[in-house]
Design an enzyme around this catalytic site. Sequence first.
Site, PDB file in Angstrom:
ATOM      1  N   GLU A   1      23.195  36.959  25.219  1.00 28.21           N
ATOM      2  CA  GLU A   1      24.587  37.318  24.920  1.00 28.21           C
ATOM      3  C   GLU A   1      25.105  38.290  25.979  1.00 28.21           C
ATOM      4  O   GLU A   1      24.313  38.951  26.650  1.00 28.21           O
ATOM      5  CB  GLU A   1      24.682  37.951  23.522  1.00 28.21           C
ATOM      6  CG  GLU A   1      23.809  39.170  23.346  1.00 28.21           C
ATOM      7  CD  GLU A   1      23.645  39.584  21.881  1.00 28.21           C
ATOM      8  OE1 GLU A   1      24.408  40.411  21.436  1.00 28.21           O
ATOM      9  OE2 GLU A   1      22.732  39.057  21.222  1.00 28.21           O
TER      10      GLU A   1
ATOM     11  N   LYS B   1      20.633  42.794  34.331  1.00 33.54           N
ATOM     12  CA  LYS B   1      21.821  43.431  34.904  1.00 33.54           C
ATOM     13  C   LYS B   1      22.396  42.589  36.036  1.00 33.54           C
ATOM     14  O   LYS B   1      21.656  42.144  36.905  1.00 33.54           O
ATOM     15  CB  LYS B   1      21.458  44.820  35.459  1.00 33.54           C
ATOM     16  CG  LYS B   1      21.019  45.827  34.389  1.00 33.54           C
ATOM     17  CD  LYS B   1      22.126  46.133  33.423  1.00 33.54           C
ATOM     18  CE  LYS B   1      22.768  47.481  33.517  1.00 33.54           C
ATOM     19  NZ  LYS B   1      22.124  48.645  33.872  1.00 33.54           N
TER      20      LYS B   1
ATOM     21  N   CYS C   1      59.679  43.430  55.118  1.00 34.96           N
ATOM     22  CA  CYS C   1      60.334  43.212  56.404  1.00 34.96           C
ATOM     23  C   CYS C   1      61.551  42.331  56.127  1.00 34.96           C
ATOM     24  O   CYS C   1      61.453  41.333  55.419  1.00 34.96           O
ATOM     25  CB  CYS C   1      59.354  42.509  57.341  1.00 34.96           C
ATOM     26  SG  CYS C   1      60.154  41.753  58.752  1.00 34.96           S
TER      27      CYS C   1
ATOM     28  N   ASP D   1      30.182  46.368  28.553  1.00 32.67           N
ATOM     29  CA  ASP D   1      30.125  47.665  29.230  1.00 32.67           C
ATOM     30  C   ASP D   1      31.019  48.665  28.499  1.00 32.67           C
ATOM     31  O   ASP D   1      32.158  48.886  28.875  1.00 32.67           O
ATOM     32  CB  ASP D   1      30.573  47.483  30.685  1.00 32.67           C
ATOM     33  CG  ASP D   1      30.189  48.683  31.524  1.00 32.67           C
ATOM     34  OD1 ASP D   1      29.463  49.557  31.008  1.00 32.67           O
ATOM     35  OD2 ASP D   1      30.606  48.736  32.695  1.00 32.67           O
TER      36      ASP D   1
ATOM     37  N   LYS E   1      26.349  41.505  27.867  1.00 32.42           N
ATOM     38  CA  LYS E   1      26.127  42.944  27.682  1.00 32.42           C
ATOM     39  C   LYS E   1      27.463  43.629  27.958  1.00 32.42           C
ATOM     40  O   LYS E   1      27.943  43.651  29.096  1.00 32.42           O
ATOM     41  CB  LYS E   1      25.055  43.441  28.654  1.00 32.42           C
ATOM     42  CG  LYS E   1      24.727  44.907  28.496  1.00 32.42           C
ATOM     43  CD  LYS E   1      23.527  45.288  29.349  1.00 32.42           C
ATOM     44  CE  LYS E   1      23.123  46.723  29.134  1.00 32.42           C
ATOM     45  NZ  LYS E   1      24.149  47.694  29.472  1.00 32.42           N
TER      46      LYS E   1
ATOM     47  N   CYS F   1      60.645  36.688  61.132  1.00 34.13           N
ATOM     48  CA  CYS F   1      59.483  37.484  61.547  1.00 34.13           C
ATOM     49  C   CYS F   1      58.273  36.552  61.720  1.00 34.13           C
ATOM     50  O   CYS F   1      57.910  35.822  60.795  1.00 34.13           O
ATOM     51  CB  CYS F   1      59.196  38.547  60.495  1.00 34.13           C
ATOM     52  SG  CYS F   1      57.623  39.372  60.738  1.00 34.13           S
TER      53      CYS F   1
ATOM     54  N   TYR G   1      26.321  44.070  17.652  1.00 39.53           N
ATOM     55  CA  TYR G   1      25.252  43.253  18.248  1.00 39.53           C
ATOM     56  C   TYR G   1      23.890  43.444  17.594  1.00 39.53           C
ATOM     57  O   TYR G   1      22.894  42.891  18.040  1.00 39.53           O
ATOM     58  CB  TYR G   1      25.139  43.506  19.746  1.00 39.53           C
ATOM     59  CG  TYR G   1      24.986  44.967  20.130  1.00 39.53           C
ATOM     60  CD1 TYR G   1      23.883  45.711  19.719  1.00 39.53           C
ATOM     61  CD2 TYR G   1      25.951  45.599  20.912  1.00 39.53           C
ATOM     62  CE1 TYR G   1      23.744  47.036  20.065  1.00 39.53           C
ATOM     63  CE2 TYR G   1      25.823  46.922  21.270  1.00 39.53           C
ATOM     64  CZ  TYR G   1      24.718  47.643  20.839  1.00 39.53           C
ATOM     65  OH  TYR G   1      24.589  48.958  21.176  1.00 39.53           O
TER      66      TYR G   1
ATOM     67  N   CYS H   1      57.451  42.519  63.993  1.00 26.00           N
ATOM     68  CA  CYS H   1      58.695  42.159  64.684  1.00 26.00           C
ATOM     69  C   CYS H   1      59.612  43.353  64.924  1.00 26.00           C
ATOM     70  O   CYS H   1      60.631  43.227  65.584  1.00 26.00           O
ATOM     71  CB  CYS H   1      59.433  41.072  63.910  1.00 26.00           C
ATOM     72  SG  CYS H   1      60.176  41.680  62.397  1.00 26.00           S
TER      73      CYS H   1
ATOM     74  N   CYS I   1      58.809  46.951  60.624  1.00 22.58           N
ATOM     75  CA  CYS I   1      57.764  45.926  60.551  1.00 22.58           C
ATOM     76  C   CYS I   1      56.870  46.046  61.791  1.00 22.58           C
ATOM     77  O   CYS I   1      57.371  46.030  62.920  1.00 22.58           O
ATOM     78  CB  CYS I   1      58.415  44.545  60.487  1.00 22.58           C
ATOM     79  SG  CYS I   1      57.206  43.220  60.665  1.00 22.58           S
TER      80      CYS I   1
HETATM   81  S1  IVH Z   1      21.138  45.227  21.967  1.00 23.18           S
HETATM   82  C1  IVH Z   1      17.558  48.348  21.145  1.00 23.18           C
HETATM   83  N1  IVH Z   1      23.200  43.862  22.735  1.00 23.18           N
HETATM   84  O1  IVH Z   1      23.490  48.264  26.233  1.00 23.18           O
HETATM   85  C2  IVH Z   1      18.894  48.333  21.721  1.00 23.18           C
HETATM   86  N2  IVH Z   1      23.007  46.094  23.509  1.00 23.18           N
HETATM   87  O2  IVH Z   1      21.564  49.494  28.097  1.00 23.18           O
HETATM   88  C3  IVH Z   1      19.590  47.097  21.278  1.00 23.18           C
HETATM   89  N3  IVH Z   1      24.874  46.836  24.901  1.00 23.18           N
HETATM   90  O3  IVH Z   1      22.606  50.999  24.296  1.00 23.18           O
HETATM   91  C4  IVH Z   1      20.760  46.888  22.068  1.00 23.18           C
HETATM   92  N4  IVH Z   1      26.008  44.960  24.824  1.00 23.18           N
HETATM   93  O4  IVH Z   1      24.952  50.072  23.937  1.00 23.18           O
HETATM   94  C5  IVH Z   1      22.571  45.032  22.802  1.00 23.18           C
HETATM   95  N5  IVH Z   1      25.007  42.533  23.313  1.00 23.18           N
HETATM   96  C6  IVH Z   1      24.375  43.701  23.368  1.00 23.18           C
HETATM   97  C7  IVH Z   1      24.890  44.786  24.102  1.00 23.18           C
HETATM   98  C8  IVH Z   1      24.169  45.970  24.146  1.00 23.18           C
HETATM   99  C9  IVH Z   1      25.983  46.204  25.290  1.00 23.18           C
HETATM  100  C10 IVH Z   1      24.518  48.227  25.273  1.00 23.18           C
HETATM  101  C11 IVH Z   1      24.020  49.059  24.136  1.00 23.18           C
HETATM  102  C12 IVH Z   1      22.728  49.674  24.620  1.00 23.18           C
HETATM  103  C13 IVH Z   1      22.825  49.488  26.086  1.00 23.18           C
HETATM  104  C14 IVH Z   1      21.470  49.452  26.715  1.00 23.18           C
END
Ligand code: IVH
Length: 672
Positions: free
Chosen positions: A113, A319, A431, A117, A115, A436, A230, A416, A413
């Site tokens: 899934e 990552k 411009c 941010d 991740k 030009c 999550y 030109c 410009c």
């Molecule tokens: S599972 C045991 N699923 O990433 C920890 N984390 O770098 C279980 N995060 O602290 C985390 N999306 O805040 C999980 N789909 C996702 C996530 C996710 C973002 C973050 C989370 C965690 C950090 C770890």
Amino acid sequence: MEKTKEEIQELREKLRHHNHRYYVLDDPEISDAEYDRLFQRLTELEKQAPDLVTPDSPTQRVGAGPQAAFSEARHRLPMLSLGNGFQDQDIRDFDARLKRFLGDDSPVEYTVEPKIDGLALELVYENAGLTVGSTRGDGYVGEDITRNIKTILTVPLTLTNPKGHGRPAPDLVEARGEVYMEKEAFEQLNRTRLERNLPPFANPRNAAAGSLRQLDPRITARRPLNMFCYGVGEIGGAPFDTHHELMVCLQQWGLRVNRPHIRVCGTLDEVIACCRYFEEIRSQFPYEIDGAVIKVNQLNLQARLGQKSRSPRWALAYKFRPTQETTRIIKIDIQVGRTGALTPVAHLEPVEIGGVMVKRATLHNQDEIEKKDVREGDIVLVQRAGDVIPEVVQVIRSKRTGAERKFAVPTHCPVCGSGVEKREGEVVLRCLNPNCPAQIKQSLKHFVSKGAMDIDGLGNKLIEQLIEKGLAKEPADLYELRFDDLKKLDKIADKSAGNLVEAIQNSKRTTLAKFIYALGIRHVGEHVAGILADYFGDLGRLEEATEEQLLDIDGVGPQIAESIVSYFSDGSNREHSERLLRQGIQFETVGHTGAGAVAGKTFVMTGSLSSIKRSEAKEQILRRGGKVSSSVSRSTDYLVVGESPGSKLKKAAEMDVPILKEEAFLRMLGGE
Ligand code: IVH
């Protein structure tokens, strides 16, 4: 009183239901205005009967004024972090490691899934009511930010019990997830902050963090925050079998889960392909994602695997390559675009960002240079996302030596020498000279580019010469070029000149979408041009369209609509397109993917398509003279990718086979 109580309860139920439809399922049943009426009515009734106000009422999301500080919130189970991986081998090592730990080499099922941010958050529901919302803190003790969390509309104040045979919410549910801000909302927030002379946030994550840690929840309430769950901490009731099943259940209780993007993968190859896929479409998510999280799906296996000191053995964060890097600005200069806009461009010490060497970044305009205080010689943070032009995000001021030089966009410009002007409501300088050479060059470059008229062999150098020798001033002139004209250019062989004349003539057979894009109307990119071509079907109807009509089209916003109307209301633009049509430009009677896009091509399919059955898709391809094959090979022309693609995606990526997502595939079929 009894009647009021009943009505209040009914309204609350309704509002909760509609909140859930709107925010969690993204499928509203009533209009915003209708929702507001229900909300208003509840507010009125609660005002008349304050005794009946309960903390879980939808009206109670925004509490009273600020508090002095946050109190501590101890997590019943520690909130762990994740181990990181950066390449395919790290994923394979992770799989091998956990199999060794289990003492069993059988295949393990994983989920993958995005991740998100943002910031980790825990929501504690006792007897279905939200009692505490807290940050991760050091993993053991976080901050109690319950009042702020209640302002996030996607966080339910009470859990709902699913209808039918879903399981009811147990007495204790600790849901964990990520709070974030969508990219567009972040941009909007920064725009308003700049207008009010407040410092902008560096990225959506900081904006979300800053918003959540407000001591006054009324401020948090005004910030567009969102949350995806999550996982869980402690949870009562009978155990679940899989992570996926748990996620489905959280969603049934009203929590927001990133369901369509949680993929169950049976093989490690699928896991890797899925991570790659998310990275590939990363910029298309409306929120920032910085990786993919791989989890063992079976919860009994998760329990057996347990955790190391700070992270579980059953999960890995893969990552993505970063999209931001720091580098130095060597110098700044000005580029003149096809509409005459003067854009300051930073020339950088080359730096690799997300696998691409970046040497230049846009600084947008003088206002941006001043706001960010960017100077030549500065060390800066540069960002590259998807196909957009890299941009300078911010200056690393601590690295300044004092030798940096300020830059100002010139008053004339640079190409030109004509005067420049700012149009009303705009920040860019333009411009004013329609002749030009820089503007002519850019508009010719755009006109011949691949997504537009696709004239092969007409590169920068030749375009420059055509302008210098007075052979082309506007795109329509290209169609009047003869072999003898081209022979006047330096260093052009007979064969190339001949080929070029042919390529120019061949480009007359095109599609309406490509032609609309080639006109170079501001804000009309390839995608929008495709939408317009599909909608109007011919140029005349587009030329006559009003702003209201244009705004009715999905994917056309006010800026685009305004730009189209203003383009066609300018007589010289109309003359230009008429002149082009008089040269014999013809549109194939198809959508913007081109005639015969399917005929003679070999397609392979992976994953499930949502709006067409595979057998039907196959039939449609065959009917149009295409072929369907079951495996990816050198002779595959397209891989059609649906939900949960398999290992074919990886193979196609390795072999550089073009990937068609469902929508593009359907468009291709529809265009025949
Ligand atoms: S599972 C045991 N699923 O990433 C920890 N984390 O770098 C279980 N995060 O602290 C985390 N999306 O805040 C999980 N789909 C996702 C996530 C996710 C973002 C973050 C989370 C965690 C950090 C770890």
